[in-house]
Design an enzyme around this catalytic site. Structure first.
Site, mmCIF file in Angstrom:
data_model
loop_
_atom_site.group_PDB
_atom_site.id
_atom_site.type_symbol
_atom_site.label_atom_id
_atom_site.label_comp_id
_atom_site.label_asym_id
_atom_site.label_seq_id
_atom_site.Cartn_x
_atom_site.Cartn_y
_atom_site.Cartn_z
ATOM 1 N N ARG A 294 0.500 -9.270 13.343
ATOM 2 C CA ARG A 294 -0.143 -8.204 12.561
ATOM 3 C C ARG A 294 -1.105 -8.806 11.535
ATOM 4 N NH1 ARG A 294 4.740 -4.924 10.269
ATOM 5 N NH2 ARG A 294 3.162 -3.544 9.396
ATOM 6 N N ARG B 128 -8.957 0.776 9.858
ATOM 7 C CA ARG B 128 -8.534 -0.600 10.122
ATOM 8 C C ARG B 128 -9.556 -1.356 10.953
ATOM 9 N NH1 ARG B 128 -2.577 0.378 9.549
ATOM 10 N NH2 ARG B 128 -1.427 -1.544 9.935
ATOM 11 N N ARG C 75 12.579 -2.587 11.090
ATOM 12 C CA ARG C 75 11.605 -2.191 12.110
ATOM 13 C C ARG C 75 11.245 -3.369 13.005
ATOM 14 N NH1 ARG C 75 6.902 0.496 8.672
ATOM 15 N NH2 ARG C 75 5.704 -0.908 9.962
ATOM 16 N N LYS D 62 0.828 -1.218 0.000
ATOM 17 C CA LYS D 62 0.000 0.000 0.000
ATOM 18 C C LYS D 62 0.860 1.266 0.000
ATOM 19 C CE LYS D 62 -2.197 -1.010 3.840
ATOM 20 N NZ LYS D 62 -1.542 -2.270 4.245
ATOM 21 N N ARG E 166 11.807 -6.347 4.599
ATOM 22 C CA ARG E 166 11.722 -4.888 4.406
ATOM 23 C C ARG E 166 12.739 -4.165 5.308
ATOM 24 N NH1 ARG E 166 5.812 -2.576 4.492
ATOM 25 N NH2 ARG E 166 5.785 -3.105 6.698
HETATM 26 P P1 AMP Z 1 1.484 0.295 9.375
HETATM 27 O O1 AMP Z 1 2.784 0.908 9.052
HETATM 28 O O2 AMP Z 1 0.321 0.914 8.665
HETATM 29 O O3 AMP Z 1 1.473 -1.216 9.235
HETATM 30 O O4 AMP Z 1 1.222 0.594 10.936
HETATM 31 C C1 AMP Z 1 2.133 0.194 11.930
HETATM 32 C C2 AMP Z 1 1.397 0.026 13.261
HETATM 33 O O5 AMP Z 1 0.771 1.275 13.640
HETATM 34 C C3 AMP Z 1 0.268 -0.984 13.266
HETATM 35 O O6 AMP Z 1 0.719 -2.309 13.470
HETATM 36 C C4 AMP Z 1 -0.581 -0.481 14.418
HETATM 37 O O7 AMP Z 1 0.006 -0.795 15.665
HETATM 38 C C5 AMP Z 1 -0.484 1.041 14.253
HETATM 39 N N1 AMP Z 1 -1.540 1.576 13.374
HETATM 40 C C6 AMP Z 1 -1.390 2.179 12.152
HETATM 41 N N2 AMP Z 1 -2.564 2.556 11.631
HETATM 42 C C7 AMP Z 1 -3.509 2.187 12.529
HETATM 43 C C8 AMP Z 1 -4.922 2.282 12.567
HETATM 44 N N3 AMP Z 1 -5.622 2.831 11.551
HETATM 45 N N4 AMP Z 1 -5.560 1.800 13.659
HETATM 46 C C9 AMP Z 1 -4.884 1.249 14.686
HETATM 47 N N5 AMP Z 1 -3.549 1.099 14.719
HETATM 48 C C10 AMP Z 1 -2.854 1.571 13.652
#
Ligand code: AMP
Length: 218
Positions: free
Chosen positions: A171, A88, A160, A13, A127
């Site tokens: 996740r 989400r 990360r 994404k 990554r």
């Molecule tokens: P991402 O980089 O989008 O995978 O986000 C990394 C982490 O941030 C996720 O595993 C969640 O812990 C948190 N996070 C990001 N976006 C959201 C969201 N919309 N709702 C809840 N937690 C989020």
């Protein structure tokens, strides 16, 4: 153009969003990026979010929703935006719907990027991201010119903590339970554009653009 990018962690994404914002002259709103910036800056939000993120769990809806409310009213969103990693949960999707309605706006599409689960684990655990500018690389599929160093700002790349395999599995579980139901949510609204997220980055980009231009998401 205003749309959501929906898909599992590792579906690409963020990579697609980077190209799509150029094409449509709109902004990318990545809740993950905003949270990471807050963690780095040590803000109250960052302190609250950190422990959830480390475990691969979702940050509570209230925190995310108020963060998005503050972001969507900024002037750079006027031309349009891509929501990357938000919503989400169904509660977040409901809040987004209510917020857009209040602003007199509607989504053009929910672009669902589909990638088989075994590919997702391979993609995420390989990554590496730049600790400076946030640019993303992959140890096999998208190598930097010099190993471990960002092409753009020469800063060291990091793995990360939430990209380590055990957290990735968590996740993905959270994605299936909490986020995947949003596919049905937006199918009912008739705005889903399903995209095959496997293959070359540019081919996936072309599929998304073709779908958006054909108005398939509407
Ligand atoms: P991402 O980089 O989008 O995978 O986000 C990394 C982490 O941030 C996720 O595993 C969640 O812990 C948190 N996070 C990001 N976006 C959201 C969201 N919309 N709702 C809840 N937690 C989020």
């Amino acid at each position: 153009m205003r749309f959501i990018l929906l898909g599992a962690p590792g579906a690409g994404k963020g990579t697609q969003a980077k190209q799509l914002i150029e094409k449509y002259n709109i902004v990318q709103i990545s809740t993950g990026d905003i949270l990471r910036e807050n963690v780095k800056a040590g803000t109250e939000l960052g302190k609250n979010a950190h422990s959830y993120m480390e475990k691969g769990l979702l940050v509570p809806d209230e925190l995310i929703i108020s963060m998005i409310e503050g972001r969507l009213v900024k002037s750079d969103c006027k031309n349009g935006f891509i929501l990357d990693g938000f919503p989400r949960t169904v509660a977040q999707a409901d809040a987004l719907g209510a917020l857009l309605k209040k602003m007199g706006l509607a989504l053009n599409a929910c672009v669902y990027v589909e990638v088989p689960e075994e590919d997702l684990i391979k993609r995420i655990s390989g990554r590496r991201v730049c600790n400076g500018c946030g640019e993303s690389y992959h140890i096999h599929f998208n190598k930097p010119k010099t190993e471990g160093i960002c092409d753009k700002c020469s800063v060291q790349l990091i793995h990360r903590k939430d990209d380590h395999e055990d957290t990735v599995r968590n996740r993905l579980k959270v994605y299936h339970n909490e986020t995947h139901p949003l596919l049905d949510y937006y199918l009912k609204q008739g705005i889903v554009l399903k995209i095959d997220g496997t293959g070359e980055i540019n081919d996936i980009f072309n599929r998304i653009v073709a779908g958006l231009e054909a108005g398939k998401g509407k």
